[in-house]
Design a protein around this motif. Structure first.
Motif, PDB file in Angstrom:
ATOM      1  N   GLU A  75      41.115  32.797  78.011  1.00  0.00           N
ATOM      2  CA  GLU A  75      41.043  31.602  77.170  1.00  0.00           C
ATOM      3  C   GLU A  75      41.515  30.366  77.937  1.00  0.00           C
ATOM      4  O   GLU A  75      40.969  29.277  77.772  1.00  0.00           O
ATOM      5  CB  GLU A  75      41.874  31.811  75.911  1.00  0.00           C
ATOM      6  CG  GLU A  75      41.226  32.778  74.918  1.00  0.00           C
ATOM      7  CD  GLU A  75      42.115  33.037  73.707  1.00  0.00           C
ATOM      8  OE1 GLU A  75      43.315  32.671  73.776  1.00  0.00           O
ATOM      9  OE2 GLU A  75      41.613  33.598  72.718  1.00  0.00           O
ATOM     10  N   GLU A  76      42.541  30.533  78.775  1.00  0.00           N
ATOM     11  CA  GLU A  76      42.975  29.402  79.601  1.00  0.00           C
ATOM     12  C   GLU A  76      41.882  29.004  80.590  1.00  0.00           C
ATOM     13  O   GLU A  76      41.660  27.809  80.845  1.00  0.00           O
ATOM     14  CB  GLU A  76      44.257  29.764  80.350  1.00  0.00           C
ATOM     15  CG  GLU A  76      45.485  29.805  79.473  1.00  0.00           C
ATOM     16  CD  GLU A  76      46.755  30.011  80.287  1.00  0.00           C
ATOM     17  OE1 GLU A  76      46.668  29.934  81.527  1.00  0.00           O
ATOM     18  OE2 GLU A  76      47.807  30.232  79.678  1.00  0.00           O
TER      19      GLU A  76
ATOM     20  N   ARG B 154      39.301  26.927  78.811  1.00  0.00           N
ATOM     21  CA  ARG B 154      39.735  25.549  78.611  1.00  0.00           C
ATOM     22  C   ARG B 154      39.650  24.724  79.896  1.00  0.00           C
ATOM     23  O   ARG B 154      39.233  23.570  79.884  1.00  0.00           O
ATOM     24  CB  ARG B 154      41.172  25.563  78.073  1.00  0.00           C
ATOM     25  CG  ARG B 154      41.729  24.196  77.690  1.00  0.00           C
ATOM     26  CD  ARG B 154      42.797  23.756  78.653  1.00  0.00           C
ATOM     27  NE  ARG B 154      43.786  24.805  78.820  1.00  0.00           N
ATOM     28  CZ  ARG B 154      44.521  24.906  79.919  1.00  0.00           C
ATOM     29  NH1 ARG B 154      44.345  24.073  80.926  1.00  0.00           N
ATOM     30  NH2 ARG B 154      45.428  25.873  80.045  1.00  0.00           N
TER      31      ARG B 154
ATOM     32  N   SER C   2      37.186  21.470  80.451  1.00  0.00           N
ATOM     33  CA  SER C   2      37.695  20.140  80.824  1.00  0.00           C
ATOM     34  C   SER C   2      36.849  19.533  81.946  1.00  0.00           C
ATOM     35  O   SER C   2      36.507  18.342  81.921  1.00  0.00           O
ATOM     36  CB  SER C   2      39.158  20.237  81.256  1.00  0.00           C
ATOM     37  OG  SER C   2      39.962  20.717  80.203  1.00  0.00           O
TER      38      SER C   2
ATOM     39  N   MET D 142      40.287  20.007  71.936  1.00  0.00           N
ATOM     40  CA  MET D 142      40.116  21.347  72.482  1.00  0.00           C
ATOM     41  C   MET D 142      41.477  22.020  72.666  1.00  0.00           C
ATOM     42  O   MET D 142      41.638  23.213  72.370  1.00  0.00           O
ATOM     43  CB  MET D 142      39.378  21.289  73.815  1.00  0.00           C
ATOM     44  CG  MET D 142      37.944  20.793  73.708  1.00  0.00           C
ATOM     45  SD  MET D 142      37.243  20.293  75.313  1.00  0.00           S
ATOM     46  CE  MET D 142      37.731  21.642  76.349  1.00  0.00           C
ATOM     47  N   LEU D 143      42.457  21.263  73.132  1.00  0.00           N
ATOM     48  CA  LEU D 143      43.797  21.827  73.298  1.00  0.00           C
ATOM     49  C   LEU D 143      44.406  22.182  71.958  1.00  0.00           C
ATOM     50  O   LEU D 143      45.090  23.190  71.808  1.00  0.00           O
ATOM     51  CB  LEU D 143      44.696  20.831  74.028  1.00  0.00           C
ATOM     52  CG  LEU D 143      44.331  20.526  75.483  1.00  0.00           C
ATOM     53  CD1 LEU D 143      45.226  19.428  76.025  1.00  0.00           C
ATOM     54  CD2 LEU D 143      44.445  21.766  76.336  1.00  0.00           C
TER      55      LEU D 143
ATOM     56  N   VAL E  18      43.136  25.520  70.858  1.00  0.00           N
ATOM     57  CA  VAL E  18      43.706  26.644  71.592  1.00  0.00           C
ATOM     58  C   VAL E  18      45.118  26.957  71.114  1.00  0.00           C
ATOM     59  O   VAL E  18      45.538  28.118  71.038  1.00  0.00           O
ATOM     60  CB  VAL E  18      43.707  26.355  73.102  1.00  0.00           C
ATOM     61  CG1 VAL E  18      44.462  27.435  73.866  1.00  0.00           C
ATOM     62  CG2 VAL E  18      42.279  26.260  73.603  1.00  0.00           C
TER      63      VAL E  18
ATOM     64  N   THR F 199      45.675  18.144  81.441  1.00  0.00           N
ATOM     65  CA  THR F 199      45.462  19.197  80.446  1.00  0.00           C
ATOM     66  C   THR F 199      46.383  20.394  80.712  1.00  0.00           C
ATOM     67  O   THR F 199      46.857  21.032  79.768  1.00  0.00           O
ATOM     68  CB  THR F 199      43.994  19.641  80.432  1.00  0.00           C
ATOM     69  OG1 THR F 199      43.578  20.014  81.745  1.00  0.00           O
ATOM     70  CG2 THR F 199      43.100  18.535  79.925  1.00  0.00           C
TER      71      THR F 199
ATOM     72  N   GLN G  13      48.982  21.645  77.962  1.00  0.00           N
ATOM     73  CA  GLN G  13      48.944  23.039  77.540  1.00  0.00           C
ATOM     74  C   GLN G  13      50.288  23.720  77.801  1.00  0.00           C
ATOM     75  O   GLN G  13      50.779  24.497  76.969  1.00  0.00           O
ATOM     76  CB  GLN G  13      47.836  23.771  78.303  1.00  0.00           C
ATOM     77  CG  GLN G  13      47.708  25.245  77.981  1.00  0.00           C
ATOM     78  CD  GLN G  13      47.007  25.495  76.660  1.00  0.00           C
ATOM     79  OE1 GLN G  13      46.627  24.542  75.983  1.00  0.00           O
ATOM     80  NE2 GLN G  13      46.845  26.756  76.304  1.00  0.00           N
TER      81      GLN G  13
END
Length: 492
Positions: free
Chosen positions: A326-327, A330, A334, A362-363, A366, A397, A401
């Motif tokens: 998942e990271e 993201r 980006s 988006m962040l 998540v 980002t 995160q």
């Protein structure tokens, strides 16, 4: 130095008068070159003095005013010709030359009329030390300059619409004088060369210039349009400049009416060979379209990669593996947002604020489960080159995160602030949270976490900047500070 509009407003000019003076200044290089003279624009002040608000020097003759006069004031006897031209509404020529400066000069003062009122005066200074032979070209230039000066005094020049003065042909590019029937009575050598390159083999002088220009155009509709444009100028209107193109060359044509009070009606046609310029323009447009298409395809490919990683993450039963995928989704997303922005831009620059406005939601998606952190943004990043924007967005980002994952105990709300400011030529980016702060003895430089390793690599290797992390100046939490040398310099 204040703008021309501000200087004119100080002289008590109305908005319409300011606009008229701006259009005159935008187009007065033509008059300066034809008259072989320096031009200065003067407005009256409440004190009775006159203030110089603009100045232009000729490209066809030595200047008679090497000093910068903008912002200077004159009063008393020196201002009498200006006062007289304003009061009588007609051009005033000083009787004796002025021998006080570095060059002997003769001044003519022309009232600038708009909607029946004199809004300013135009001083035309000729350098008498530059002796000239009375050639046909010089006499034609001076004759046209006299007509345009009378049109300025009558309020019929400049045109109502502000043309692109930078692209407009200049006097030295090529000039043709037309009579009231549209026939050419004089053509400069450069104008003849431009028509010869277009394929005209016969005489230009004595012929109907509109018809001659129409016949050399490769496109019949374009030829008819430029012929109508020249005819409109002969009739007293100000048509837009137009290109005439064929397989051999491309020529830019600008036609202006010559309708001086009491003078012989006709028109002035300026031509410029822009063959190489248009070829470069087309090449740049093709290159620009290709680059934007590449960015569009890269964005599509990155979105495909992100979708594949997302599908793989859903099949993972191991929480750590799913989180890692998942990271990665993201991070790839980006980068895709940056390329999407570049695909819609005509320059290799990125509006970083626009990109971050797309990345922050988006962040939030998540980190929504179990960590209700609220992202806010302050300050403006502005436009940065793609080489800076891509690693900067990735670094920011990662820090956001990282703060969302580690700053707040499970289930506690919190706020993460992203700020940007300029410190001289540097761009300073701050990521500040109001969470529990860094663990005791934590050293960001020695951290083995993947996120901080990515940030350190991007900041030092790609952005040539510095990263600092620690407690904020006041209050709880943690603050990460990115300093990027040179990135805060405004783009021109």
């Amino acid at each position: 130095m204040s703008s021309l509009s501000e200087r004119l407003t100080r002289g008590s000019a109305s908005p319409s008068q300011v606009d008229h003076a701006r259009r005159l200044v935008a187009d007065w290089q033509l008059l300066a070159d034809l008259a072989f003279a320096d031009l200065t624009l003067w407005v009256p002040l409440a004190s009775g003095a006159w203030w110089c608000v603009a100045q232009v020097r000729p490209l066809t003759a030595p200047t008679s005013q090497p000093e910068d006069l903008v912002g200077s004031e004159v009063a008393g006897p020196a201002a009498e010709p200006l006062v007289l031209a304003q009061r009588e509404g007609r051009p005033i020529t000083e009787g004796d030359p002025d021998w006080s400066g570095a060059f002997p000069r003769r001044r003519e003062v022309i009232p600038v009329r708009h909607d029946g009122a004199v809004v300013a005066v135009l001083a035309k200074d000729t350098n008498l030390a530059a002796t000239r032979s009375p050639s046909a070209l010089e006499l034609t230039y001076l004759d046209i300059a006299a007509d345009l000066s009378l049109m300025v005094a009558a309020g019929t020049f400049p045109p109502r619409m502000l043309d692109d003065a930078e692209m407009s042909p200049r006097v030295g590019d090529g000039l043709v004088r037309l009579d009231a029937s549209g026939a050419a009575v004089y053509a400069s050598p450069n104008a003849l060369s431009a028509y010869r390159r277009m394929g005209v083999t016969g005489d230009v002088v004595g012929s109907d210039l509109g018809e001659v220009t129409r016949t050399v155009a490769a496109d019949q509709v374009a030829g008819e349009a430029v012929a109508a444009s020249i005819g409109a100028a002969v009739a007293g209107r100000f048509p837009d400049p137009m290109d005439v193109e064929n397989e051999a060359a491309t020529m830019l044509v600008r036609a202006l009416p010559l309708q001086a009070p009491g003078g012989e009606a006709g028109a002035l046609v300026l031509v410029r060979d822009v063959t190489d310029v248009r070829r470069r323009d087309r090449a740049l447009m093709t290159k620009d379209a290709t680059i934007r298409e590449i960015h569009h395809r890269v964005k599509n490919n990155l979105q495909t990669v992100a979708a594949l990683l997302r599908l793989q993450a859903r099949r993972m039963t191991e929480p750590a593996a799913r989180a890692a995928l998942e990271e990665s989704v993201r991070r790839v997303a980006s980068i895709a947002v940056v390329h999407e922005t570049l695909a819609g831009s005509r320059e290799d620059v990125v509006d970083v604020d626009d990109v971050l406005d797309q990345v922050l939601p988006m962040l939030g998606d998540v980190t929504a489960v179990g960590r209700p952190a609220r992202f806010t943004r302050g300050g403006a990043f502005g436009e940065l080159s793609a080489a800076v924007a891509t690693p900067l967005v990735m670094a920011v980002t990662e820090l956001l995160q990282n703060a969302a994952l580690h700053a707040f105990p499970e289930g506690e709300p919190g706020t993460i602030l992203l700020g940007a400011q300029r410190d001289g030529d540097d761009l300073v980016v701050r990521v500040h949270d109001d969470g529990r702060g860094l663990p005791e003895g934590f050293d960001p430089a020695a951290s083995t976490g993947l996120g901080l390793q990515i940030v350190r690599t991007l900041v030092t290797s790609e952005l040539h900047g510095t990263l600092e992390m620690g407690p904020p100046a006041s209050g709880p939490g943690t603050e990460a500070v990115l300093t990027l040398p040179g990135a805060g310099r405004p783009r021109r």
